[in-house]
Every structure is written in structure tokens, then in C-alpha cells.
Scaffold this motif. Structure first.
Motif, PDB file in Angstrom:
ATOM      1  N   ASN A  51       0.836  -1.216   0.000  1.00 32.90           N
ATOM      2  CA  ASN A  51       0.000   0.000   0.000  1.00 32.90           C
ATOM      3  C   ASN A  51       0.859   1.250   0.000  1.00 32.90           C
ATOM      4  O   ASN A  51       0.519   2.259  -0.630  1.00 32.90           O
ATOM      5  CB  ASN A  51      -0.926   0.005   1.225  1.00 32.90           C
ATOM      6  CG  ASN A  51      -2.054  -1.018   1.081  1.00 32.90           C
ATOM      7  OD1 ASN A  51      -2.484  -1.306  -0.042  1.00 32.90           O
ATOM      8  ND2 ASN A  51      -2.528  -1.557   2.200  1.00 32.90           N
ATOM      9  N   LEU A  89       2.104   1.685  -3.598  1.00 29.55           N
ATOM     10  CA  LEU A  89       1.043   2.103  -4.524  1.00 29.55           C
ATOM     11  C   LEU A  89       0.513   3.501  -4.214  1.00 29.55           C
ATOM     12  O   LEU A  89      -0.026   4.188  -5.095  1.00 29.55           O
ATOM     13  CB  LEU A  89      -0.108   1.094  -4.481  1.00 29.55           C
ATOM     14  CG  LEU A  89       0.233  -0.325  -5.014  1.00 29.55           C
ATOM     15  CD1 LEU A  89      -0.975  -1.248  -4.879  1.00 29.55           C
ATOM     16  CD2 LEU A  89       0.686  -0.255  -6.464  1.00 29.55           C
ATOM     17  N   ALA A  90       0.667   3.952  -2.977  1.00 30.41           N
ATOM     18  CA  ALA A  90       0.181   5.291  -2.607  1.00 30.41           C
ATOM     19  C   ALA A  90       0.934   6.363  -3.377  1.00 30.41           C
ATOM     20  O   ALA A  90       0.374   7.420  -3.708  1.00 30.41           O
ATOM     21  CB  ALA A  90       0.338   5.498  -1.105  1.00 30.41           C
ATOM     22  N   SER A 140       2.278   5.817  -6.306  1.00 34.37           N
ATOM     23  CA  SER A 140       2.312   5.408  -7.721  1.00 34.37           C
ATOM     24  C   SER A 140       1.356   6.255  -8.564  1.00 34.37           C
ATOM     25  O   SER A 140       0.357   6.782  -8.068  1.00 34.37           O
ATOM     26  CB  SER A 140       1.931   3.926  -7.827  1.00 34.37           C
ATOM     27  OG  SER A 140       1.824   3.558  -9.168  1.00 34.37           O
ATOM     28  N   LYS A 141       1.668   6.364  -9.863  1.00 32.50           N
ATOM     29  CA  LYS A 141       0.823   7.121 -10.805  1.00 32.50           C
ATOM     30  C   LYS A 141      -0.166   6.199 -11.514  1.00 32.50           C
ATOM     31  O   LYS A 141      -0.881   6.625 -12.426  1.00 32.50           O
ATOM     32  CB  LYS A 141       1.703   7.803 -11.850  1.00 32.50           C
ATOM     33  CG  LYS A 141       2.624   8.857 -11.244  1.00 32.50           C
ATOM     34  CD  LYS A 141       3.511   9.465 -12.314  1.00 32.50           C
ATOM     35  CE  LYS A 141       4.452  10.517 -11.714  1.00 32.50           C
ATOM     36  NZ  LYS A 141       5.349  11.113 -12.733  1.00 32.50           N
ATOM     37  N   SER A 197      -3.467   3.902 -12.261  1.00 31.94           N
ATOM     38  CA  SER A 197      -4.904   4.151 -12.025  1.00 31.94           C
ATOM     39  C   SER A 197      -5.367   3.277 -10.874  1.00 31.94           C
ATOM     40  O   SER A 197      -4.710   2.300 -10.513  1.00 31.94           O
ATOM     41  CB  SER A 197      -5.701   3.816 -13.284  1.00 31.94           C
ATOM     42  OG  SER A 197      -5.586   2.441 -13.587  1.00 31.94           O
ATOM     43  N   GLU A 198      -6.540   3.629 -10.348  1.00 36.96           N
ATOM     44  CA  GLU A 198      -7.083   2.881  -9.225  1.00 36.96           C
ATOM     45  C   GLU A 198      -7.370   1.435  -9.615  1.00 36.96           C
ATOM     46  O   GLU A 198      -7.197   0.520  -8.814  1.00 36.96           O
ATOM     47  CB  GLU A 198      -8.368   3.556  -8.715  1.00 36.96           C
ATOM     48  CG  GLU A 198      -8.144   4.878  -8.019  1.00 36.96           C
ATOM     49  CD  GLU A 198      -7.273   4.753  -6.794  1.00 36.96           C
ATOM     50  OE1 GLU A 198      -7.405   3.721  -6.072  1.00 36.96           O
ATOM     51  OE2 GLU A 198      -6.423   5.630  -6.548  1.00 36.96           O
ATOM     52  N   VAL A 199      -7.768   1.258 -10.862  1.00 36.42           N
ATOM     53  CA  VAL A 199      -8.078  -0.102 -11.333  1.00 36.42           C
ATOM     54  C   VAL A 199      -6.813  -0.961 -11.327  1.00 36.42           C
ATOM     55  O   VAL A 199      -6.806  -2.098 -10.856  1.00 36.42           O
ATOM     56  CB  VAL A 199      -8.685  -0.055 -12.760  1.00 36.42           C
ATOM     57  CG1 VAL A 199      -8.864  -1.472 -13.303  1.00 36.42           C
ATOM     58  CG2 VAL A 199     -10.007   0.685 -12.737  1.00 36.42           C
ATOM     59  N   ASP A 200      -5.706  -0.393 -11.849  1.00 32.72           N
ATOM     60  CA  ASP A 200      -4.440  -1.139 -11.886  1.00 32.72           C
ATOM     61  C   ASP A 200      -3.913  -1.411 -10.478  1.00 32.72           C
ATOM     62  O   ASP A 200      -3.344  -2.482 -10.200  1.00 32.72           O
ATOM     63  CB  ASP A 200      -3.389  -0.365 -12.681  1.00 32.72           C
ATOM     64  CG  ASP A 200      -3.724  -0.307 -14.164  1.00 32.72           C
ATOM     65  OD1 ASP A 200      -4.478  -1.200 -14.619  1.00 32.72           O
ATOM     66  OD2 ASP A 200      -3.225   0.598 -14.844  1.00 32.72           O
ATOM     67  N   LYS A 201      -4.126  -0.396  -9.581  1.00 35.70           N
ATOM     68  CA  LYS A 201      -3.678  -0.599  -8.198  1.00 35.70           C
ATOM     69  C   LYS A 201      -4.441  -1.756  -7.547  1.00 35.70           C
ATOM     70  O   LYS A 201      -3.871  -2.608  -6.868  1.00 35.70           O
ATOM     71  CB  LYS A 201      -3.871   0.674  -7.382  1.00 35.70           C
ATOM     72  CG  LYS A 201      -2.906   1.789  -7.739  1.00 35.70           C
ATOM     73  CD  LYS A 201      -3.183   3.021  -6.889  1.00 35.70           C
ATOM     74  CE  LYS A 201      -2.210   4.167  -7.248  1.00 35.70           C
ATOM     75  NZ  LYS A 201      -2.471   5.369  -6.453  1.00 35.70           N
ATOM     76  N   ASN A 202      -5.776  -1.779  -7.771  1.00 30.35           N
ATOM     77  CA  ASN A 202      -6.596  -2.849  -7.187  1.00 30.35           C
ATOM     78  C   ASN A 202      -6.215  -4.219  -7.757  1.00 30.35           C
ATOM     79  O   ASN A 202      -6.207  -5.224  -7.040  1.00 30.35           O
ATOM     80  CB  ASN A 202      -8.083  -2.586  -7.440  1.00 30.35           C
ATOM     81  CG  ASN A 202      -8.597  -1.426  -6.590  1.00 30.35           C
ATOM     82  OD1 ASN A 202      -8.058  -1.151  -5.515  1.00 30.35           O
ATOM     83  ND2 ASN A 202      -9.615  -0.720  -7.062  1.00 30.35           N
TER      84      ASN A 202
END
Length: 684
Positions: free
Chosen positions: A102, A105-106, A108-109, A111-116
Motif C-alpha cells: 500500500n 502504490l500510494a 504510484s501514478k 490508475s485505481e483499477v491497476d492498483k486494485n
């Protein structure tokens, strides 16, 4: 009361032997096993030679050792291995990993979809790895498809071993699940986090696995049936094999495991006592009839009994620990030791009696007795010179080989083939051979304990390079040469009458060591015409001559020469006169002289060996005074000297016969003629 005390003093030697006999019998009977005896002997593959045999009581049929070992091996093979699953490690690892992911990823640039998607991949990876667990590296080798028991808390789950993740699998699994190469920056960081934070959480639970294995092994039944009282076990003439053999072995074991009851204890002890007493009585009778010298020496009798008790004690301790190791015990040390100190016949006789006694203690007594008696005979026949290590080593190899061959023969008779040989016993026989080599230090220990001297020690002492004999050769070379000649004469004489030639030769080499103190006062050391006795009175000269015996005893004791050799120094002149100076004193005084001043202190010879030395010493010394010796002169010299010693009573205590004296005289005459290169004068 005084008469009783006098009788006790007179017969103290016999009383001591009786006491030793009783103590030995009691001690040996005490060492015998306190269990019953099966009165029938039987062998696998042989006919039952007795009447039809029926069970005297109810008993269980015991499984053979091979059957039990096979069951144990099967249980060990199929027994599950237990592994412990640690939930706490999983919880901590998940917490650390997701916190780190986390954090990455916080910043990171993506998208939320890629992070999930990345978070879901990480969750899937961690869950998959810890579904059954990540195994800590272990040396425990196991089949990948074998079932194991995984313990999570109070629950146990049976799984295949290959479902556990191993460290070697982690790298490939992560690379295949994290994404498609080339990885993004975030994927690389997450991959590094997983590599660093994933920790093993499953360990092999060795203690619990062993506990469960022992529980399973403890459930093995050691019996496989029941025989009822009066049930027929075997007919006369039936072959002892298969089920019949198992039943007979079981009932034999039952008899041997029964502790003597109070009702029959006294009778059984009484029976054992009679048999043991007979065995030791035979030994004493043998000594009294054929080895009188040993029988009369309480120290030697004690030594023989002590060695027999030692062997019985050793076998008893081994049987109590584990009877399968009885062939490791080097029983042939007994005849070896007795042969070294006494003779081969006594060694073999004592060995046979001891082995017969051991038959009451060991299992398979017939096989044991046969093997040990054969080994004892081979020992007596092969080992001749113990002090030579090569000879001892070769003889031990021969004894071990005989053990191998005899056991092999017994096995193929019992089993009917050579496939079921117990190879462990061959290892035991090899260890037995190795232990037999300990006989050399053991002989040395016994020499110090009992004050005995073995033939091997005598051979070492007779080495002319020994310290004391080298000193004799340097200080008194004439005496040394005289001693060598006397030793040769004495050895040849002893061989002819079956006396101890090694002992008499050694005694001869040391008998004149006292002459080192004043060597020039003895003619054999005088290299010039100057005789120091010319300036002394006959009494003073006689005192110096006589004193060489006393000086010799003192010197021998100082150099730790055994008493058996010192006896030769004491007795080689007996109580004879220094005749030359005695006659010279008579001439000076013109009449009778007190012979006490010219007489050796004694004692007179008390054995064949010491008597032989006295004759050889006097004859060799006198022969040197002959200027032009002839065969007749030498014959007359020998006859004159030996007859004079006999008339003076020098051989009264020597236990030597007239026939033996005649034999010795013949040897001396022949040897002296050889020394002076004389031939008998034949008529023309």
C-alpha cells in the motif's frame, strides 16, 4: 589345642586350597542365571529325538525376531510424518506485506483499477503460498506424493507432501503470478517486497512424529497364538521347523524366563553346585597328578581359578546385557594366558572345563561350546611365540577364520542354505579377534599382580642386548662368555628331560652377574698373569668369591629381575665349598679348617632347572682348566663333578631322578666334545 594349631600350620597349604575351591564354586554358582532350564535340546531342520511332547501349561506362541523386525520396519515405512503450521507467522507476514504494498502504490501514478489488480494479485499469491504452508528448509527426505499430517492448532489435516511450498519453488511461482515481463516499476518493487517478507511457517515436528511412531510400535503384538495345556506340540521324529520350531522356541523361552520358586530353588542350586564342584575338582586332580609343582604353589592355583572366574563373570555380564554379543568376548584369552605362564596342556584343559561351565549360562549352548572348544584347540596349536607381534596377529587371524568357518557350517546345517546367514555374527567374531590381541598387556598386568613370569618375558630377559647383560659383557667379558656357554649347555640338557628350557637358559645368562662387582678376581676375566688373589689370604679370597652370589641377588633386585631368575643366582653353587681356597687354607694351617668360611650360603637347588644350572656351571668352569682335553678326560670330569654334587646332597630338593641325571651327563659330555672339537679315539 596346640596339636590342632600345629596340624593347621602343617596343612595350611591344603586348607587354603580347600577354601579357594569352596569360594570359587559358590561364586560361579551365584553367577549362574536365576531362571529355569528347558531340558530338551533341539536344532532347526533336525528330527525331534525325544518322545512325543505335550504342553505342560498354557503359553503364548512368540513371534520370531525376524517377524517382529519386519513388522517394525513396515510401521516405520508407513508411519506418517507430522508438520506444524504456524498461524502467527502468516498473520505477521500478511500484515507486513500489505502495509509495504500500500505504501508503494500510494506514491504510484497508476490508475485505481491497476492498483486494485496488483493488490488482488498479491492477496492471491500470499493466500496460495500459505494455503497449506511454506516449508522451512529441512534435511528430512520424503517422497513428494506421500501423505503427511499437517497440524493447525488442534486440528490435523492429511495432505500430499507436494502441496507444501518449498524455498526452491517460490521464485518461479512469484515470477509467473506477478505479471507479464517486462515488469513495471511498481511490479518490481512489489516483487522485491514479497521476496523479502515471505517467511516459512511450516516445520517438521520431529518430537510429535517420533511419539506417534513409538505409540504405533508399542501396539505391536509379540505373540501370534496360544497353546493350551496338554496340547500336542511335536511327535517323535518330526522335523523341527516352521510352526513347530516357533512353538518350541516359545516354550523354551517360557522356561528360561521363569524365576526359581522357593520350592525348587534349593534343589536347583544344589544341582548346580555339584556340577560346578565336579568341574573344579577335575582341575585340581589334574594339577595334583600331572602338574605337581603348580599344585603345590598356592599363588599359581589362585591365578588359574581367578582367570576362570573372570571369564565366567565376563560372559554373565554380556548375557545379562544382550546375549547376542557373547561371541565378542575373547574367551580364547584363557588358554593363551595359561599357556604363556604354564603350558599348552593345562591351558586347553582349563579352557574346556570353563566352556562347559559357560554352557549353563549362554543360549544355544551346543553351538557355543563347539565353537569355543574348536577355537581353543586352534589357539593352543597356532600361537607359539606371543612376544612376536606378527606371530600373534597371524594366529588371531587363523582363530577368527576358524570361527567364521565353524559358524558358517552351523548355519547351513540349521537353515538348509547359506541365504539366511546372520552377518552380524561375523562382525562379532572379528571384534573377538581384535580383543584377543589385548592378551599381551593382560599378561604384563598378571605378572605384576601375581608375581609370575611368562615364557614370553623370559625370552625378553634372555636377549643379550638387555641392559644388565650388556653391562656384564663390558665389565666382565670372560664371565659373559662363560654364561653363554653355560646357557647353551643348560638349554640342551633341559630339552632332553622336558624341563623348562627357556627358564633355565635365562637363569644361566644371569647367574654370575654378581661378578661385575670385582671381575678381575675371577680367572675367566684375567687377561694377564697377574692374579690379585696372590696378595690375599685364602679366607679373604673365598669371601670375595662367595660374595658374588650375594652381590648378584642385590644387583638383580635393583634391576627388577623376577624372583624366578634370582632363584638361579641364589642356588647355582648351593652349599658347596670354594674348594681351591679351602685346600689352600688347609695347607697354610697344616690341619683341619672350619669349612663355614669357605661354604656358599645356599639354598641348594629346588627344581630340575636350578639343578641343571648347577651341573652345567660347574662342568663348564672346570673344563676350562683342562690344558689338553681329551674325550676321556671330559667324560671323567663330568662324572666326577656330578657325582660329587650328588654325594654332597645338592639335589635332595630338586625333584630330579637318577635317569634324568644320566641323561644330563650324556648331553654335557657330547656338548663339551663339540665345544673342544674332540673325537672319540677308535682302536687302530
Amino acid at each position: 589345642m596346640k596339636k590342632i594349631i600345629n596340624k593347621l600350620l602343617v596343612n595350611h597349604s591344603l586348607i587354603y586350597k580347600l577354601f579357594l575351591y569352596i569360594v570359587t564354586v559358590v561364586l560361579v554358582v551365584y553367577l549362574f542365571p536365576k531362571g529355569g532350564q528347558f531340558k530338551y535340546e533341539f536344532q532347526k531342520g533336525k528330527p525331534w529325538q525325544y518322545e512325543n511332547y505335550y504342553a505342560p501349561f498354557d503359553f503364548a506362541i512368540k513371534k520370531s525376531k525376524e517377524e517382529i523386525d519386519k513388522e517394525k520396519a513396515q510401521i516405520k515405512k508407513t508411519s506418517k510424518q507430522f508438520y506444524a503450521y504456524n498461524e502467527e507467522i502468516v498473520s505477521n507476514v500478511k500484515k507486513t506485506i500489505f502495509t509495504s504494498v500500500n505504501s508503494v502504490l500510494a506514491n504510484s501514478k497508476l490508475s485505481e483499477v491497476d492498483k486494485n489488480n496488483l493488490i488482488q494479485k498479491v492477496q492471491s499469491i500470499v493466500n496460495k503460498i500459505y494455503e497449506y504452508g511454506y516449508l522451512e528448509d529441512t534435511n528430512n527426505i520424503i517422497d513428494e506424493n506421500l501423505d503427511i499430517a499437517l497440524r493447525k492448532g488442534n486440528t490435523i489435516q492429511n495432505i500430499k507432501f507436494n502441496k507444501l511450498f518449498k524455498s526452491s519453488q517460490i521464485s518461479g511461482f512469484l515470477n509467473s503470478k506477478i505479471g507479464i515481463q517486462p515488469y513495471t516499476e511498481e511490479e518490481n518493487e512489489i516483487l522485491n517486497i514479497l521476496y523479502q517478507e515471505l517467511k516459512p511457517n511450516v516445520i517438521f515436528d520431529e518430537s510429535f512424529t517420533n511419539k506417534m511412531l513409538q505409540d504405533n510400535l508399542s501396539k505391536i503384538s509379540y505373540t501370534k497364538g496360544l497353546v493350551s495345556e496338554k496340547e500336542r506340540i511335536i511327535f517323535k521324529g518330526d522335523i523341527v521347523e516352521g510352526e513347530k520350531l516357533a512353538i518350541l522356541n516359545s516354550i523354551k523361552s517360557e522356561f528360561e524366563s521363569q524365576v526359581w520358586s522357593k520350592s525348587n530353588y534349593n534343589w536347583i542350586v544344589f544341582g548346580y553346585t555339584i556340577l560346578v564342584a565336579l568341574a573344579f575338582l577335575m582341575l585340581l586332580l589334574f594339577l595334583k597328578k600331572y602338574r605337581v609343582e603348580i599344585f603345590d604353589n598356592n599363588n599359581k592355583v589362585t591365578f588359574i581359578f581367578f582367570n576362570i572366574i573372570l571369564i565366567v563373570l565376563l560372559i554373565t555380564l554380556i548375557v545379562k546385557y544382550d546375549a547376542k554379543y557373547i561371541y565378542v568376548a575373547p574367551i580364547v584369552i584363557l588358554p593363551l594366558v595359561l599357556k604363556a605362564f604354564f603350558d599348552a596342556r593345562l591351558g586347553l584343559f582349563s579352557h574346556v572345563l570353563t566352556v562347559l561351565l559357560l554352557g549353563f549360562i549362554v543360549p544355544n549352548s551346543f553351538e557355543f561350546i563347539f565353537l569355543q572348544i574348536i577355537a581353543g584347540i586352534v589357539t593352543i596349536l597356532t600361537i607359539s611365540e606371543l612376544h612376536k607381534r606378527a606371530n600373534l596377529f597371524i594366529s588371531v587371524l587363523q582363530i577368527t577364520f576358524v570361527y567364521f568357518v565353524a559358524y558358517f557350517a552351523f548355519s547351513i546345517i540349521q537353515e538348509g542354505n547359506a541365504q539366511n546367514l546372520n552377518w552380524e555374527k561375523f562382525i562379532y567374531f572379528a571384534l573377538n579377534g581384535g580383543a584377543t590381541l589385548f592378551v599381551l598387556p593382560l599378561i604384563y598386568i598378571f605378572e605384576k599382580m601375581f608375581g609370575l613370569v611368562s615364557d614370553e618375558s623370559l625370552k625378553e630377559l634372555s636377549d643379550t642386548n638387555s641392559k644388565l647383560l650388556r653391562q656384564l659383557a663390558e665389565k666382565a667379558p670372560g664371565t659373559f662368555q662363560h654364561s653363554l656357554q653355560v646357557a647353551n649347555l643348560a638349554e640342551a640338557s633341559a630339552n632332553e628331560i622336558n624341563a623348562n628350557s627357556v627358564l633355565v637358559r635365562t637363569g644361566a645368562l644371569y647367574h654370575d652377574i654378581g661378578k661385575m662387582d670385582n671381575p678381575m678376581y675371577f680367572t675367566e676375566n684375567q687377561s694377564t698373569n697377574v692374579n690379585p688373589h696372590n696378595e690375599l689370604t685364602p679366607k679373604d679370597s673365598a669371601h670375595i668369591i662367595i660374595n658374588h652370589v650375594i652381590k648378584g641377588v642385590e644387583l638383580a633386585k635393583k634391576n627388577h629381575i623376577p624372583d624366578r631368575i634370582i632363584d638361579f643366582i641364589r642356588t647355582h653353587h648351593g652349599t658347596s665349598l670354594v674348594y681351591y681356597f679351602y685346600k689352600k687354607e688347609e695347607e697354610l694351617n697344616g690341619g683341619e679348617v672350619d669349612s663355614t668360611y669357605f661354604q656358599y650360603p645356599g639354598p641348594i637347588p629346588f627344581s630340575k632347572e636350578t639343578a641343571i644350572l648347577m651341573m652345567c656351571d660347574a662342568v663348564e668352569a672346570a673344563s676350562r682348566s683342562l690344558k689338553e682335553p681329551t674325550a676321556q678326560m671330559l667324560d671323567n670330569l663330568v662324572e666326577k663333578i656330578v657325582s660329587k654334587q650328588l654325594e654332597d646332597g645338592q639335589f635332595m630338593n630338586a625333584d630330579i631322578t637318577f635317569k634324568e641325571l644320566q641323561t644330563i651327563k650324556k648331553v654335557l659330555k657330547k656338548k663339551l666334545k663339540n665345544i673342544y672339537h674332540l673325537r672319540i679315539d677308535y682302536p687302530e
